[in-house]
Structures are given as C-alpha cells and as structure tokens.
Design a protein around this motif. Sequence first.
Motif, PDB file in Angstrom:
ATOM      1  N   ARG A 103       0.658  -1.159   0.309  1.00 15.87           N
ATOM      2  CA  ARG A 103      -0.111   0.168  -0.054  1.00 15.87           C
ATOM      3  C   ARG A 103       0.868   1.385   0.162  1.00 15.87           C
ATOM      4  NH1 ARG A 103      -4.522  -1.496   4.555  1.00 15.87           N
ATOM      5  NH2 ARG A 103      -5.670  -3.128   3.250  1.00 15.87           N
ATOM      6  N   LEU A 104       1.958   1.236   0.849  1.00 13.91           N
ATOM      7  CA  LEU A 104       2.789   2.641   0.863  1.00 13.91           C
ATOM      8  C   LEU A 104       3.607   2.758  -0.603  1.00 13.91           C
ATOM      9  CD1 LEU A 104       4.338   1.770   4.570  1.00 13.91           C
ATOM     10  CD2 LEU A 104       2.889   3.838   3.662  1.00 13.91           C
ATOM     11  N   LEU A 105       4.011   1.580  -0.873  1.00 14.86           N
ATOM     12  CA  LEU A 105       4.720   1.605  -2.271  1.00 14.86           C
ATOM     13  C   LEU A 105       3.828   2.123  -3.482  1.00 14.86           C
ATOM     14  CD1 LEU A 105       6.992  -1.547  -1.932  1.00 14.86           C
ATOM     15  CD2 LEU A 105       7.704   0.975  -2.109  1.00 14.86           C
ATOM     16  N   MET A 106       2.423   1.586  -3.404  1.00 12.55           N
ATOM     17  CA  MET A 106       1.600   2.163  -4.428  1.00 12.55           C
ATOM     18  C   MET A 106       1.098   3.435  -4.188  1.00 12.55           C
ATOM     19  SD  MET A 106       0.006   1.250  -6.971  1.00 12.55           S
ATOM     20  CE  MET A 106       0.214  -0.643  -7.353  1.00 12.55           C
ATOM     21  N   ALA A 107       1.114   3.937  -2.903  1.00 13.57           N
ATOM     22  CA  ALA A 107       0.874   5.207  -2.738  1.00 13.57           C
ATOM     23  C   ALA A 107       1.777   6.127  -3.330  1.00 13.57           C
ATOM     24  CB  ALA A 107       0.544   5.562  -1.409  1.00 13.57           C
ATOM     25  N   ALA A 108       3.016   5.859  -3.186  1.00  7.09           N
ATOM     26  CA  ALA A 108       4.286   6.486  -3.668  1.00  7.09           C
ATOM     27  C   ALA A 108       4.270   6.472  -5.148  1.00  7.09           C
ATOM     28  CB  ALA A 108       5.496   5.907  -3.065  1.00  7.09           C
ATOM     29  N   PHE A 109       4.125   5.208  -5.804  1.00  2.00           N
ATOM     30  CA  PHE A 109       4.052   5.106  -7.325  1.00  2.00           C
ATOM     31  C   PHE A 109       2.900   5.994  -7.939  1.00  2.00           C
ATOM     32  CE2 PHE A 109       2.265   3.223 -11.143  1.00  2.00           C
ATOM     33  CZ  PHE A 109       3.256   3.527 -11.810  1.00  2.00           C
ATOM     34  N   LEU A 110       1.851   5.849  -7.434  1.00  2.00           N
ATOM     35  CA  LEU A 110       0.502   6.650  -8.024  1.00  2.00           C
ATOM     36  C   LEU A 110       0.799   7.967  -7.797  1.00  2.00           C
ATOM     37  CD1 LEU A 110      -2.242   4.235  -6.935  1.00  2.00           C
ATOM     38  CD2 LEU A 110      -1.078   4.612  -9.144  1.00  2.00           C
ATOM     39  N   ALA A 111       1.260   8.658  -6.377  1.00  2.00           N
ATOM     40  CA  ALA A 111       1.389  10.041  -6.393  1.00  2.00           C
ATOM     41  C   ALA A 111       2.563  10.466  -7.245  1.00  2.00           C
ATOM     42  CB  ALA A 111       1.689  10.454  -5.052  1.00  2.00           C
ATOM     43  N   GLY A 112       3.488   9.779  -7.474  1.00  2.00           N
ATOM     44  CA  GLY A 112       4.581   9.995  -8.246  1.00  2.00           C
ATOM     45  C   GLY A 112       4.229  10.208  -9.785  1.00  2.00           C
ATOM     46  N   VAL A 113       3.188   9.425 -10.140  1.00  2.00           N
ATOM     47  CA  VAL A 113       2.643   9.872 -11.623  1.00  2.00           C
ATOM     48  C   VAL A 113       2.024  11.308 -11.731  1.00  2.00           C
ATOM     49  CG1 VAL A 113       1.072   9.277 -12.963  1.00  2.00           C
ATOM     50  CG2 VAL A 113       2.131   7.264 -12.073  1.00  2.00           C
ATOM     51  N   VAL A 114       1.193  11.667 -10.498  1.00  2.00           N
ATOM     52  CA  VAL A 114       0.523  12.821 -10.456  1.00  2.00           C
ATOM     53  C   VAL A 114       1.861  13.922 -10.448  1.00  2.00           C
ATOM     54  CG1 VAL A 114      -0.973  14.578  -9.377  1.00  2.00           C
ATOM     55  CG2 VAL A 114      -1.439  11.863  -9.723  1.00  2.00           C
ATOM     56  N   GLY A 115       2.620  13.771  -9.415  1.00  2.00           N
ATOM     57  CA  GLY A 115       3.691  14.584  -9.314  1.00  2.00           C
ATOM     58  C   GLY A 115       4.572  15.002 -10.299  1.00  2.00           C
ATOM     59  N   TYR A 116       4.781  13.847 -11.106  1.00  2.00           N
ATOM     60  CA  TYR A 116       5.655  14.060 -12.364  1.00  2.00           C
ATOM     61  C   TYR A 116       4.932  15.087 -13.517  1.00  2.00           C
ATOM     62  CZ  TYR A 116       8.102  12.939 -16.711  1.00  2.00           C
ATOM     63  OH  TYR A 116       8.812  13.164 -17.888  1.00  2.00           O
ATOM     64  N   GLU A 117       3.690  14.598 -13.357  1.00  2.00           N
ATOM     65  CA  GLU A 117       2.895  15.767 -14.485  1.00  2.00           C
ATOM     66  C   GLU A 117       2.901  17.085 -14.013  1.00  2.00           C
ATOM     67  OE1 GLU A 117      -0.308  18.128 -15.847  1.00  2.00           O
ATOM     68  OE2 GLU A 117      -0.196  17.522 -13.888  1.00  2.00           O
ATOM     69  N   ARG A 118       2.733  17.315 -12.669  1.00  2.00           N
ATOM     70  CA  ARG A 118       3.075  18.633 -12.036  1.00  2.00           C
ATOM     71  C   ARG A 118       4.487  19.255 -12.233  1.00  2.00           C
ATOM     72  NH1 ARG A 118      -0.968  21.403 -11.735  1.00  2.00           N
ATOM     73  NH2 ARG A 118      -0.863  20.715 -13.631  1.00  2.00           N
ATOM     74  N   GLU A 119       5.432  18.395 -12.199  1.00  2.00           N
ATOM     75  CA  GLU A 119       6.853  18.775 -12.532  1.00  2.00           C
ATOM     76  C   GLU A 119       7.084  19.275 -13.654  1.00  2.00           C
ATOM     77  OE1 GLU A 119      10.676  18.920 -10.353  1.00  2.00           O
ATOM     78  OE2 GLU A 119       8.803  17.928  -9.369  1.00  2.00           O
ATOM     79  N   ARG A 120       6.538  18.526 -14.699  1.00  2.00           N
ATOM     80  CA  ARG A 120       6.785  18.694 -16.078  1.00  2.00           C
ATOM     81  C   ARG A 120       6.120  20.112 -16.417  1.00  2.00           C
ATOM     82  NH1 ARG A 120       4.587  15.416 -20.559  1.00  2.00           N
ATOM     83  NH2 ARG A 120       2.626  15.694 -19.377  1.00  2.00           N
ATOM     84  N   ARG A 121       5.153  20.608 -15.761  1.00  2.00           N
ATOM     85  CA  ARG A 121       4.385  21.713 -16.030  1.00  2.00           C
ATOM     86  C   ARG A 121       5.069  22.861 -15.215  1.00  2.00           C
ATOM     87  NH1 ARG A 121      -0.093  21.151 -19.143  1.00  2.00           N
ATOM     88  NH2 ARG A 121      -0.984  19.230 -19.139  1.00  2.00           N
ATOM     89  N   ASP A 122       6.120  22.699 -14.497  1.00  2.00           N
ATOM     90  CA  ASP A 122       6.754  23.491 -13.635  1.00  2.00           C
ATOM     91  C   ASP A 122       5.906  24.214 -12.461  1.00  2.00           C
ATOM     92  OD1 ASP A 122       9.392  23.574 -14.774  1.00  2.00           O
ATOM     93  OD2 ASP A 122       8.537  24.768 -16.565  1.00  2.00           O
ATOM     94  N   LYS A 123       5.088  23.215 -11.854  1.00  2.00           N
ATOM     95  CA  LYS A 123       4.156  23.635 -10.761  1.00  2.00           C
ATOM     96  C   LYS A 123       4.964  23.644  -9.329  1.00  2.00           C
ATOM     97  CE  LYS A 123       0.654  24.564 -13.353  1.00  2.00           C
ATOM     98  NZ  LYS A 123       0.187  25.908 -13.443  1.00  2.00           N
ATOM     99  N   PRO A 124       4.541  24.153  -8.438  1.00  2.00           N
ATOM    100  CA  PRO A 124       5.506  24.417  -7.220  1.00  2.00           C
ATOM    101  C   PRO A 124       5.506  23.356  -6.379  1.00  2.00           C
ATOM    102  CG  PRO A 124       3.697  25.930  -7.115  1.00  2.00           C
ATOM    103  CD  PRO A 124       3.745  25.401  -8.299  1.00  2.00           C
ATOM    104  N   ALA A 125       4.457  22.300  -6.358  1.00  2.00           N
ATOM    105  CA  ALA A 125       4.533  21.240  -5.884  1.00  2.00           C
ATOM    106  C   ALA A 125       4.712  19.809  -6.522  1.00  2.00           C
ATOM    107  CB  ALA A 125       2.988  20.947  -5.089  1.00  2.00           C
ATOM    108  N   GLY A 126       5.787  19.478  -6.544  1.00  2.00           N
ATOM    109  CA  GLY A 126       6.303  18.487  -7.822  1.00  2.00           C
ATOM    110  C   GLY A 126       6.356  16.888  -7.165  1.00  2.00           C
ATOM    111  N   LEU A 127       7.151  16.189  -7.630  1.00  5.62           N
ATOM    112  CA  LEU A 127       7.125  14.965  -7.459  1.00  5.62           C
ATOM    113  C   LEU A 127       7.210  14.523  -6.352  1.00  5.62           C
ATOM    114  CD1 LEU A 127       7.290  12.113  -9.236  1.00  5.62           C
ATOM    115  CD2 LEU A 127       9.775  12.602  -9.332  1.00  5.62           C
ATOM    116  N   ARG A 128       8.423  14.894  -5.669  1.00  8.61           N
ATOM    117  CA  ARG A 128       8.759  14.615  -4.384  1.00  8.61           C
ATOM    118  C   ARG A 128       7.740  14.907  -3.219  1.00  8.61           C
ATOM    119  NH1 ARG A 128      13.382  17.246  -2.155  1.00  8.61           N
ATOM    120  NH2 ARG A 128      13.139  18.790  -3.815  1.00  8.61           N
ATOM    121  N   THR A 129       7.119  16.104  -3.459  1.00  8.37           N
ATOM    122  CA  THR A 129       5.982  16.466  -2.569  1.00  8.37           C
ATOM    123  C   THR A 129       4.583  15.718  -2.641  1.00  8.37           C
ATOM    124  OG1 THR A 129       6.881  18.760  -2.693  1.00  8.37           O
ATOM    125  CG2 THR A 129       4.536  18.530  -1.813  1.00  8.37           C
TER     126      THR A 129
END
Length: 161
Positions: A24-50
């Motif tokens: 569950r923890l790893l899946m949460a990390a992975f799925l949030a990483g997908v969203v975070g990567y998209e935000r990161e690509r768009r230069d949004k302040p809350a990115g992948l790690r956040t």
Amino acid sequence: MLESLLDDLTNSFSAVPVTVAAARLLMAAFLAGVVGYERERRDKPAGLRTHIMVAIAACLFIIIGQELGSLEFGKGDQMRFDPLRLIEAVTAGVAFLAAGIIFTSNGEVRNITTGASMWLAGAIGLSCGAGQILLACLTAGIVVAVLTVLRQIEKLLGTHD
C-alpha cells in the motif's frame, strides 16, 4: 534475541499484514509520483517529491487508523480513548505547523517539500506511538529513498521541486 525482536515487530501488525502495508505504501508512492511528475513537467511548485510524501503520509495515517481500530481500549462505558481523535489532532496540528514554513518569495513557493515531510513525520510518530515500529521504518525508508534518489535525478536533469 534479534530473531525474537524481529518476530515481535512483524507480528505486531494486527489489522494489516506487513506485506500488505508495504504494498500500500509503495503503491501510494508510485501513484502520487505519476501525478507529481505531471505537475513537475508543468513547472508547478508542488512536484514529484512533495506529492509522493503527502500520499505516503495519508496512506500511513489510514493504516495506523486500521491498526488502532483493531486494538482493545475498553468496553462500553469504560472506553475513554478514541484512537481516531489522535490522528485528527496530529494531522491538524502538524498541518498547521507545516503550512507555517511554506512561503512565497518573488512569486516562487518555498519549503513545500519540507512542509510535506513534517506532515509525514507526524504519521511516523503516530505509527511509533501505536507500536507499529516496522511500519514506521518501512515508511521512513521509502521517504528517504524518494528524497535521495529523486534529488540525484533532479541534479542530473537540472530541475528542482
């Protein structure tokens, strides 16, 4: 003695088996990483790690809620302890503190990953308090790996969170 300690740690999961919690923890990390990567690509302040840290913390809060809900705290009128109130109090208090360190300077958001990590530290603290040391260790390990590995990737790519 070490074997006994490890048995105690892995058997301390009553509602959610350790392998399920890890998945569950790893899946949460992975799925949030997908969203975070998209935000990161768009230069949004809350990115992948956040995003990853917020999702891991939320996942941990739910697992701890399940674990605490399975514990015996008294019967009927004797019950004076609501474990969910602990989670509510910690999340609200830590979120307030975390929000206080996030600020905007020259149009750029600062310290958002630190705010998320503070919130996550609250979840780790709840885990430890509930006797879920192994769960807290799993979570901390995942978070440290996320912060370390992604920082190195960001340096290679010349980006930041």
